[in-house]
Design a protein around this motif. Structure first.
Motif, short mmCIF file in Angstrom:
data_model
loop_
_atom_site.label_atom_id
_atom_site.label_comp_id
_atom_site.label_asym_id
_atom_site.label_seq_id
_atom_site.Cartn_x
_atom_site.Cartn_y
_atom_site.Cartn_z
N LEU A 1 0.84 -1.20 0.00
CA LEU A 1 0.00 0.00 0.00
C LEU A 1 0.87 1.25 0.00
N ARG A 2 0.49 2.21 -0.80
CA ARG A 2 1.23 3.46 -0.87
C ARG A 2 0.76 4.41 0.24
N PRO A 3 1.61 5.37 0.62
CA PRO A 3 1.16 6.38 1.59
C PRO A 3 -0.11 7.07 1.11
N GLY A 4 -1.04 7.24 2.02
CA GLY A 4 -2.31 7.88 1.70
C GLY A 4 -3.38 6.94 1.19
N ALA A 5 -3.05 5.68 0.94
CA ALA A 5 -4.05 4.72 0.47
C ALA A 5 -5.18 4.63 1.50
N ARG A 6 -6.41 4.58 0.99
CA ARG A 6 -7.58 4.46 1.85
C ARG A 6 -8.10 3.03 1.76
N VAL A 7 -8.19 2.37 2.91
CA VAL A 7 -8.54 0.95 2.95
C VAL A 7 -9.71 0.75 3.90
N MET A 8 -10.73 0.03 3.44
CA MET A 8 -11.83 -0.35 4.30
C MET A 8 -11.76 -1.86 4.54
N VAL B 1 -6.12 4.53 11.97
CA VAL B 1 -7.26 3.62 11.95
C VAL B 1 -8.46 4.29 12.61
N ARG B 2 -9.62 4.16 11.95
CA ARG B 2 -10.87 4.55 12.58
C ARG B 2 -11.82 3.36 12.49
N THR B 3 -12.81 3.30 13.35
CA THR B 3 -13.76 2.19 13.33
C THR B 3 -15.16 2.71 13.05
N VAL B 4 -15.97 1.83 12.49
CA VAL B 4 -17.38 2.11 12.24
C VAL B 4 -18.17 0.90 12.69
N HIS B 5 -19.12 1.15 13.62
CA HIS B 5 -20.06 0.11 14.02
C HIS B 5 -21.24 0.21 13.06
N GLY B 6 -21.30 -0.72 12.12
CA GLY B 6 -22.37 -0.70 11.13
C GLY B 6 -22.05 -1.64 9.99
N PRO C 1 -3.17 -5.59 11.61
CA PRO C 1 -1.81 -5.90 11.16
C PRO C 1 -1.38 -5.08 9.94
N LEU C 2 -2.31 -4.85 9.01
CA LEU C 2 -1.97 -4.05 7.84
C LEU C 2 -1.71 -2.59 8.22
N ALA C 3 -2.49 -2.06 9.16
CA ALA C 3 -2.28 -0.67 9.61
C ALA C 3 -0.93 -0.50 10.28
N ILE C 4 -0.48 -1.53 10.99
CA ILE C 4 0.84 -1.48 11.61
C ILE C 4 1.93 -1.52 10.54
N LEU C 5 1.75 -2.39 9.56
CA LEU C 5 2.74 -2.56 8.50
C LEU C 5 2.80 -1.35 7.56
N PHE C 6 1.64 -0.70 7.35
CA PHE C 6 1.55 0.44 6.43
C PHE C 6 1.05 1.67 7.20
N PRO C 7 1.91 2.28 8.03
CA PRO C 7 1.45 3.37 8.89
C PRO C 7 1.05 4.64 8.14
N GLU C 8 1.42 4.76 6.88
CA GLU C 8 1.07 5.95 6.09
C GLU C 8 -0.25 5.77 5.34
N ALA C 9 -0.82 4.57 5.38
CA ALA C 9 -2.13 4.33 4.77
C ALA C 9 -3.20 4.62 5.82
N ARG C 10 -4.44 4.83 5.36
CA ARG C 10 -5.55 5.13 6.28
C ARG C 10 -6.57 3.99 6.22
N PHE C 11 -6.94 3.50 7.38
CA PHE C 11 -7.81 2.33 7.48
C PHE C 11 -9.12 2.66 8.17
N THR C 12 -10.20 2.13 7.63
CA THR C 12 -11.52 2.18 8.25
C THR C 12 -11.95 0.74 8.48
N LEU C 13 -12.08 0.36 9.75
CA LEU C 13 -12.47 -1.00 10.10
C LEU C 13 -13.95 -1.01 10.45
N VAL C 14 -14.70 -1.88 9.80
CA VAL C 14 -16.15 -1.90 9.89
C VAL C 14 -16.63 -3.26 10.38
N ASP C 15 -17.53 -3.25 11.34
CA ASP C 15 -18.18 -4.49 11.77
C ASP C 15 -19.57 -4.13 12.29
#
Length: 167
Positions: free
Chosen positions: A21-28, A75-80, A40-54
């Motif tokens: 993942l490149r810096p700034g990549a947005r991942v859900m 990392v941000r989370t979304v309950h939904g 684990p991906l957020a740790i490995l790619f600290p310059e990417a942005r992650f939204t974790l949904v459940d």
């Protein structure tokens, strides 16, 4: 402690073997459960942005605690549900949430067209095991299958794959 967690981490990191993942990549991460594969991906790619949904609040509360304890700030989370999450993403990742045709239907419109946010063009990176031929054919979109045993030799990964659907 669940002794399977090291396998979950390694399984999650199979995505990194397929796509850097490149810096700034947005991942859900859809159906993140306890944070896999997103944390684990957020740790490995600290310059990417992650939204974790459940959709299960208890799981999101666990992930929120992991984020707090590790100090992750990407990392941000979304309950939904994934369909309710606003915004667009370069990649959607998941770990065997449902059959692939339904999953692709949930998230396809969340993907940024022609995103170049990683060593692969944007799309879906889906972790799943078993015989996937019929399931993949039912999706009706181009895909590439990466066999995880090509990366990790442990018997646990014998039938596991990363399936990539480019947007």
């Amino acid at each position: 402690i669940d002794l399977l967690y090291p396998r979950h981490v390694l399984h999650s990191l199979a995505i990194a073997k397929v796509c850097a993942l490149r810096p700034g990549a947005r991942v859900m991460d859809v159906g993140c459960g306890g944070g896999f594969p997103g944390i684990p991906l957020a740790i490995l790619f600290p310059e990417a942005r992650f939204t974790l949904v459940d959709s299960i609040g208890k799981k999101i509360r666990v992930v929120d605690e992991v984020i707090r304890a590790t100090g992750l700030n990407n990392v941000r989370t979304v309950h939904g549900r994934a369909e309710q999450v606003g915004g667009r993403f370069d990649f959607v990742v998941s770990r065997a949430v449902t059959e692939m045709k339904a999953f692709v239907g949930w998230v396809w419109n969340k993907l940024e067209p022609a995103a170049e946010a990683g060593s692969l063009a944007g799309g879906i990176l889906y972790l799943k095991g078993g015989d996937l031929d019929a399931e993949l054919d039912a999706v009706g979109k181009p895909y590439t299958v990466f066999d995880i045993p090509d990366f990790f030799g442990e018997p646990f990964f014998e039938t596991k794959k990363v399936v990539y659907f480019p947007k």
